[in-house]
Design a protein around this motif. Sequence first.
Motif: not given
Length: 467
Positions: A244-253, A238-241, A153-156, A376-384
Motif C-alpha cells: 500500500v505504501h508503494e502502490r497506493q500512497p493516498a490510501k496509506f496517508a 506488515h507486508l500488505n502495508g 488494487q494494483a493492476p498489472v 480498509t482495503a476497499e474504501v481506501g481504494r476509492q475513488p478508483w
Amino acid sequence: MEWTALLLSRLQFAFTVSFHIIFPSFSIGLAAWLTVLEACHLVTGKPVYRRLFEFWLKIFGVAFGLGVVSGIVLAFEFGMNWSRLSEVTGPIQGPLLTYETFTAFALEASFFGVMIFGRSRVTPLVYLFSTTMVALGTTFSAFWIMVNNSWMQAPVGYAVENGVFVPIDWKAIIFSPVVWVRFPHMLIAAYLTGAFCVAATGAWYRLNSKFAAEALVMLRMGLFLAALLVPVQLFFGHLNGDYVHERQPAKFAAIEGRWHDEQPAGEVLIAIPDEAREQNHFELKIPYLGSLIASMRFNSKEVGLNSFPRQDRPPVLVPFFAFRVMVGCGLLMMALAWLGSIYLLTDRRRGETVLLWGTFLSFPLPFVATLTGWFTAEVGRQPWSVYGALRTADAVTPALTVEAVTVSLIIFVVVYLVIFSFGTLYVYRLLRAGPVESKPVLPLNPKRPLAVAGGSPVRKIVEGSVT
C-alpha cells in the motif's frame, strides 16, 4: 449528502459483500480443521475426533450453504449495478472467475456430497481424500478471488484497447507480488476465524461442565493454532502495508491520518480526522515511528493527503478507524492465544474461569478483524475501481436510477437479515445440542460385521441396517 445511484450501488455492494465474506472466512478454516480431525481419527482411532468431526460438519454445511447463496448475488450486481466495470474489465475478470469455477467449484461440487453423505459408502481413506479436496476447493476459491481483487488494487499485465482492459501477461496478473501477500493474509484470517470459533465453543462447554473431552480438544487445537498463526498474520499484515505504501500512497496517508508531508513522520495512534479542515482532533502521536513503520528508517519523508488532489483522495474516517480496529483485534487475539496456550501447557487452575470467559467472548474478534480489514482495503481504494485506471463513478451502470437501487437495496437487506437470523438460530441450536455419539459405520462388505473394542461383533446393527 446526495443519495445518488452511484452511492446507493456502493452501499448495496458493500452490504452484500460484507455479509458474504463472513461465511467463507469461517468455512475455509473450518474445512481445513475438519480434514485435520478426520486424519487424527484415522491415525489415533480416538472416538473424540470422530464426534467432533460429525458435530462441526453440520455447522460447516450451514455456513457453506449460506456462503454460496449470498455469493451468487454478487455476480448479479456486477451485471446490474456495475455493467461498465464488467464491460471494460471482463477480458481479465471473466477468465479469473472461470478459473475459480474450474478449480474451486469443481472440487467442492464433486466431493462435498461425499463429505456430507458418503462416509458409509466409501473407504476411510477415500473419505479423508474427499474432505481434503473440499478444503482445497475452498482455498482455491479464496485464491482466485484474491487474484481478481488484487488486480483491481494494483493492476498489472494489461493494455487498454478501445477503452477495454485486455490481458497481455497472465503470469504477471496471477503471480503479482501483491497477490502473494494478500492471499496468505486472507487465508490465515480464515484459519484464525475457525480457530477462535472452535476455541470459544470449547470454552463455552467447559464453563458449563459439558462435553469435557471434546471441550479440551477444541480449546487446545484452537488456541495452539491461533498462537502460532497470529504472529504470522501480523507479519503478512506488515507486508500488505508495504505494498500500500508503494502502490497506493493516498490510501496509506488516509490510514495513517497524515495530512501534510512529514520528515521524519510520526505515527498517529488515535485521533478524529477532520477532512474539511485537513487536520486531526485529539491526536495522540509518537514521533519518528511513522517513518520506521513505513520505510524501516527513522528519517524517511512520508507523503500527506494534501499532496493529492481532493478528487483523488479516499475517504479518511473509514480506513483510519477500520485499520486501528483490525490491528486491535489482532493484538487481542494474540494475547488470548498465547495466554491460553500457556495455561493449557502448564495445566494451571488459578484464573481459569476468567480465561475461559475471555476465550468464549473472543469469537467475534476474527470476524470484526476480517471485515475492518476489508473496509480498509476497499474504501481506501476509492475513488478508483481499478486503482489509477478506472474511477468508480465510471464503472457504474449509466442508466441506473436511484429508485431501482433503493428498492433492490431494501429487498437485499430484508432477505439477508432473515436468512442470517434463521441460519444463526440453527447453528445456535446445534451448538446447544453439542457433539453426540457417532453412529457405527457399516462395512463395505456386509458379510463382514463391524467390531467394537474388544472384538465383539455388532451383528444386530449390521443385519438390521442391511435388511
